[in-house]
Write a protein that holds these residues in place. Structure first.
Motif, mmCIF file in Angstrom:
data_model
loop_
_atom_site.group_PDB
_atom_site.id
_atom_site.type_symbol
_atom_site.label_atom_id
_atom_site.label_comp_id
_atom_site.label_asym_id
_atom_site.label_seq_id
_atom_site.Cartn_x
_atom_site.Cartn_y
_atom_site.Cartn_z
ATOM 1 N N ILE A 10 11.029 -12.876 -11.640
ATOM 2 C CA ILE A 10 10.302 -11.659 -12.020
ATOM 3 C C ILE A 10 8.802 -11.882 -11.866
ATOM 4 C CG2 ILE A 10 9.814 -10.071 -13.915
ATOM 5 C CD1 ILE A 10 12.606 -9.786 -12.684
ATOM 6 N N LEU A 11 8.320 -13.049 -12.235
ATOM 7 C CA LEU A 11 6.906 -13.365 -12.045
ATOM 8 C C LEU A 11 6.540 -13.356 -10.561
ATOM 9 C CD1 LEU A 11 4.163 -14.262 -13.190
ATOM 10 C CD2 LEU A 11 4.993 -16.625 -13.026
ATOM 11 N N CYS A 17 4.080 -7.895 -5.718
ATOM 12 C CA CYS A 17 3.724 -6.483 -5.901
ATOM 13 C C CYS A 17 2.217 -6.312 -6.047
ATOM 14 C CB CYS A 17 4.449 -5.939 -7.125
ATOM 15 S SG CYS A 17 4.251 -4.180 -7.375
ATOM 16 N N GLN A 18 1.588 -7.179 -6.796
ATOM 17 C CA GLN A 18 0.138 -7.099 -6.967
ATOM 18 C C GLN A 18 -0.609 -7.374 -5.658
ATOM 19 O OE1 GLN A 18 -0.006 -5.271 -9.754
ATOM 20 N NE2 GLN A 18 -1.878 -6.363 -10.151
ATOM 21 N N ILE A 19 -0.140 -8.349 -4.891
ATOM 22 C CA ILE A 19 -0.764 -8.656 -3.597
ATOM 23 C C ILE A 19 -0.618 -7.472 -2.655
ATOM 24 C CG2 ILE A 19 -0.557 -10.107 -1.538
ATOM 25 C CD1 ILE A 19 0.205 -12.423 -3.491
ATOM 26 N N MET A 20 0.579 -6.895 -2.620
ATOM 27 C CA MET A 20 0.831 -5.732 -1.771
ATOM 28 C C MET A 20 -0.044 -4.553 -2.189
ATOM 29 S SD MET A 20 4.720 -4.672 -0.793
ATOM 30 C CE MET A 20 4.977 -3.525 -2.110
ATOM 31 N N ASN A 21 -0.158 -4.357 -3.469
ATOM 32 C CA ASN A 21 -0.957 -3.265 -4.008
ATOM 33 C C ASN A 21 -2.427 -3.436 -3.665
ATOM 34 O OD1 ASN A 21 -1.368 -0.934 -5.380
ATOM 35 N ND2 ASN A 21 -1.105 -1.814 -7.396
ATOM 36 N N THR A 22 -2.936 -4.631 -3.822
ATOM 37 C CA THR A 22 -4.338 -4.901 -3.515
ATOM 38 C C THR A 22 -4.617 -4.741 -2.026
ATOM 39 O OG1 THR A 22 -4.450 -6.427 -5.383
ATOM 40 C CG2 THR A 22 -6.179 -6.609 -3.727
ATOM 41 N N LYS A 76 13.658 -3.825 -14.145
ATOM 42 C CA LYS A 76 13.861 -2.488 -13.594
ATOM 43 C C LYS A 76 12.525 -1.807 -13.295
ATOM 44 C CE LYS A 76 18.352 -1.494 -15.595
ATOM 45 N NZ LYS A 76 19.115 -0.609 -16.488
ATOM 46 N N ALA A 77 11.547 -2.034 -14.148
ATOM 47 C CA ALA A 77 10.232 -1.418 -13.926
ATOM 48 C C ALA A 77 9.577 -1.969 -12.665
ATOM 49 C CB ALA A 77 9.334 -1.648 -15.139
ATOM 50 N N LEU A 78 9.680 -3.277 -12.451
ATOM 51 C CA LEU A 78 9.095 -3.866 -11.245
ATOM 52 C C LEU A 78 9.808 -3.386 -9.990
ATOM 53 C CD1 LEU A 78 8.297 -7.554 -12.188
ATOM 54 C CD2 LEU A 78 6.706 -5.811 -11.452
ATOM 55 N N LEU A 79 11.122 -3.323 -10.028
ATOM 56 C CA LEU A 79 11.863 -2.853 -8.860
ATOM 57 C C LEU A 79 11.539 -1.398 -8.550
ATOM 58 C CD1 LEU A 79 15.297 -4.604 -9.449
ATOM 59 C CD2 LEU A 79 13.525 -5.210 -7.795
ATOM 60 N N LEU A 80 11.429 -0.573 -9.573
ATOM 61 C CA LEU A 80 11.047 0.822 -9.364
ATOM 62 C C LEU A 80 9.625 0.922 -8.816
ATOM 63 C CD1 LEU A 80 11.658 3.850 -9.652
ATOM 64 C CD2 LEU A 80 10.727 3.696 -11.968
ATOM 65 N N VAL A 86 6.360 0.997 -1.754
ATOM 66 C CA VAL A 86 6.781 0.952 -0.353
ATOM 67 C C VAL A 86 6.850 2.366 0.223
ATOM 68 C CG1 VAL A 86 8.750 0.428 1.148
ATOM 69 C CG2 VAL A 86 7.953 -1.262 -0.491
ATOM 70 N N ILE A 87 7.389 3.303 -0.539
ATOM 71 C CA ILE A 87 7.445 4.695 -0.077
ATOM 72 C C ILE A 87 6.034 5.243 0.130
ATOM 73 C CG2 ILE A 87 8.071 7.045 -0.778
ATOM 74 C CD1 ILE A 87 10.526 5.752 -2.180
ATOM 75 N N GLY A 88 5.134 4.948 -0.791
ATOM 76 C CA GLY A 88 3.755 5.412 -0.659
ATOM 77 C C GLY A 88 3.052 4.822 0.550
ATOM 78 N N PHE A 89 3.241 3.519 0.803
ATOM 79 C CA PHE A 89 2.629 2.902 1.978
ATOM 80 C C PHE A 89 3.237 3.449 3.261
ATOM 81 C CE2 PHE A 89 1.429 -1.191 -0.449
ATOM 82 C CZ PHE A 89 0.269 -0.584 -0.886
ATOM 83 N N TRP A 90 4.546 3.717 3.236
ATOM 84 C CA TRP A 90 5.199 4.269 4.410
ATOM 85 C C TRP A 90 4.671 5.678 4.700
ATOM 86 C CZ3 TRP A 90 8.954 8.321 4.650
ATOM 87 C CH2 TRP A 90 9.508 8.485 5.905
ATOM 88 N N MET A 91 4.470 6.493 3.666
ATOM 89 C CA MET A 91 3.945 7.835 3.858
ATOM 90 C C MET A 91 2.504 7.804 4.380
ATOM 91 S SD MET A 91 5.507 9.774 0.510
ATOM 92 C CE MET A 91 4.130 10.854 0.433
ATOM 93 N N ARG A 92 1.770 6.792 4.018
ATOM 94 C CA ARG A 92 0.356 6.702 4.388
ATOM 95 C C ARG A 92 0.171 6.293 5.841
ATOM 96 N NH1 ARG A 92 -3.388 2.956 0.874
ATOM 97 N NH2 ARG A 92 -3.055 1.552 2.597
#
Length: 93
Positions: A10-11, A17-22, A76-80, A86-92
């Motif tokens: 999970i860590l 997720c944080q790296i992808m987000n940044t 579950k929160a991290l997976l969501l 991923v959907i947001g990056f794909w739309m962008r």
């Protein structure tokens, strides 16, 4: 031992997720000139505002995400969150 290993998974997911987000948040700085060439009517402010949307959306979404973590658990929160990201990056693109 299994519970400890699951915590590291999970860590690891959280870190990825944080790296992808940044990376998604700051990627516009490198392509401002290309965007302005493709869309001549845009300004630097318009392009930079796209990266500000992350910070603006963080404020109202933080309590919602915290509530979801408390009720459904971190896994579950991290997976969501990763799926939405991923959907947001794909739309962008």
């Amino acid at each position: 031992a299994y519970y400890t290993n699951q915590r590291f998974v999970i860590l690891g997911l959280f870190s990825i997720c944080q790296i992808m987000n940044t990376a998604g948040w700051i990627c516009y700085a490198a392509i401002v000139d290309k965007i302005r060439f493709a869309y001549p009517d845009t300004t630097n402010f318009d392009i930079n505002y796209l990266s500000w949307i992350y910070m603006i959306a963080f404020l109202p979404m933080n309590p919602i995400a915290t509530s979801y973590i408390e009720t459904n658990g971190l896994r579950k929160a991290l997976l969501l969150g990763i799926a939405i990201q991923v959907i947001g990056f794909w739309m962008r693109t």
